[in-house]
Scaffold this motif. Structure first.
Motif: not given
Length: 296
Positions: A248-249, A252-253, A258-261, A294
């Motif tokens: 996830k990190r 996103e990075e 951005r923050e992502t579901s 991240g």
DNA sequence: CCACAGGACGGCT
DNA sequence: AGCCGTCCTGTG
């Protein structure tokens, strides 16, 4: 003898296979897919696979398997190490996607997705929930020692992983001696469902990835992440994208900025990497975790 | 002593 | 459907 494109020969209790490329023991055994291999002082690894214990070394493109025979190699190790898959081609395709993948692949160039025992993989990843790798290794070793069968390599004892019937007969309190914590009730619950026939694990080989995932998620302690890991690391399905905190990190990075579901990451990965999503995930995970991308 | 690291689950909105 | 507190254990 010649097996596919490999030269195989036997030297005492060692099976030696030449010309193996896209292969690195550290990348394979330390990329988070397995919990049963231990590094020796000489850089080789010793581990238990199904009812076998072997030591594996790799030098000058030669794979050296101690406590093996040529038949063992053909029946078990050839498939286990995914040697019939062309990783050069996979890496070429994924590297062309973008510079992030290219870098991750250069970092973990010798990764191979092991085709591990489905049952052991399922229980191992139930244990992985909200847990760290050294602890997962400890718990899996303890369950094997307490409920598995003793086997030997060089007079040293190792233990096979117990089957569903053995574990279903135990109670949560007994299993708790293996330090599984709150996951012990899930392990027993899942074992009981396999024993009773409420789920037939062998069915997941015959259904689509989505259906296989839905089947596994019905088991206690199995959510989307554990289901995807089980499918990928047992060599059952490769179009999955197990998304833990590291993946996830890194997504996103490096991909979204951005923050992502989780939902959005999964959808993106399915479309973008397609049938190679599982391989892409493994290169990204290893790259992210080893470089702490991240993380604070 | 406390903070923190890790997914599934269940109760809540 | 999405959000959030809780579960267990080890480490800093």
């Amino acid at each position: 003898m010649e097996y596919k494109t490999y030269d195989i020969y036997q030297d005492g209790n060692k099976t030696i296979v030449k010309h193996i490329k896209d292969f690195n023991l550290i990348h394979i055994f330390e990329c988070g897919q397995c919990f049963r291999w231990r590094r020796e002082n000489d850089g080789s690894y010793t581990g238990v696979v199904r009812d076998r214990v072997v030591n594996v070394g790799y030098d000058e493109k030669k794979l050296i398997i101690t406590n093996s025979s040529v038949n063992d190699f053909i029946d078990l190790w050839y498939g286990y190490f995914d040697l019939d898959r062309n990783y050069s081609e996979i890496k070429r395709i994924l590297s062309r996607k973008d510079s992030i993948m290219k870098k991750a692949i250069e970092f973990g160039y010798g990764i191979r997705l092991l085709r591990q025992d489905l049952w052991e993989t399922l229980i191992s990843f139930i244990i992985s929930a909200n847990n760290r790798i050294p602890m997962i290794m400890k718990v899996v070793a303890s369950i094997s020692k307490n409920f598995g069968r003793e086997i030997f390599l060089d007079e040293k004892a190792y233990y096979t992983f117990p089957d569903a019937y053995s574990l279903a007969d135990e109670c949560v309190e007994t299993l708790q001696t293996c330090q599984g914590g709150f996951r012990c009730k899930y392990i027993i619950g899942t074992s009981e469902m396999v024993k009773s026939g409420a789920i037939r694990l062998s069915d997941i080989y015959m259904v689509s990835t989505g259906e296989a995932r839905n089947m596994l998620i019905k088991l206690p302690g199995v959510g989307p992440k554990v289901a995807d890991c089980t499918l990928l690391y047992s060599g059952t399905k490769y179009d999955v994208f197990p998304t833990d905190v590291w993946v996830k990190r890194v997504m996103e990075e490096l991909y979204f900025q951005r923050e992502t579901s989780l939902k959005e990451i999964q959808e993106f990965a399915r479309n973008y990497f397609g049938p190679l999503a599982g391989f892409a995930q493994q290169y990204l995970f290893y790259y992210a975790r080893e470089n702490r991308i991240g993380a604070g």
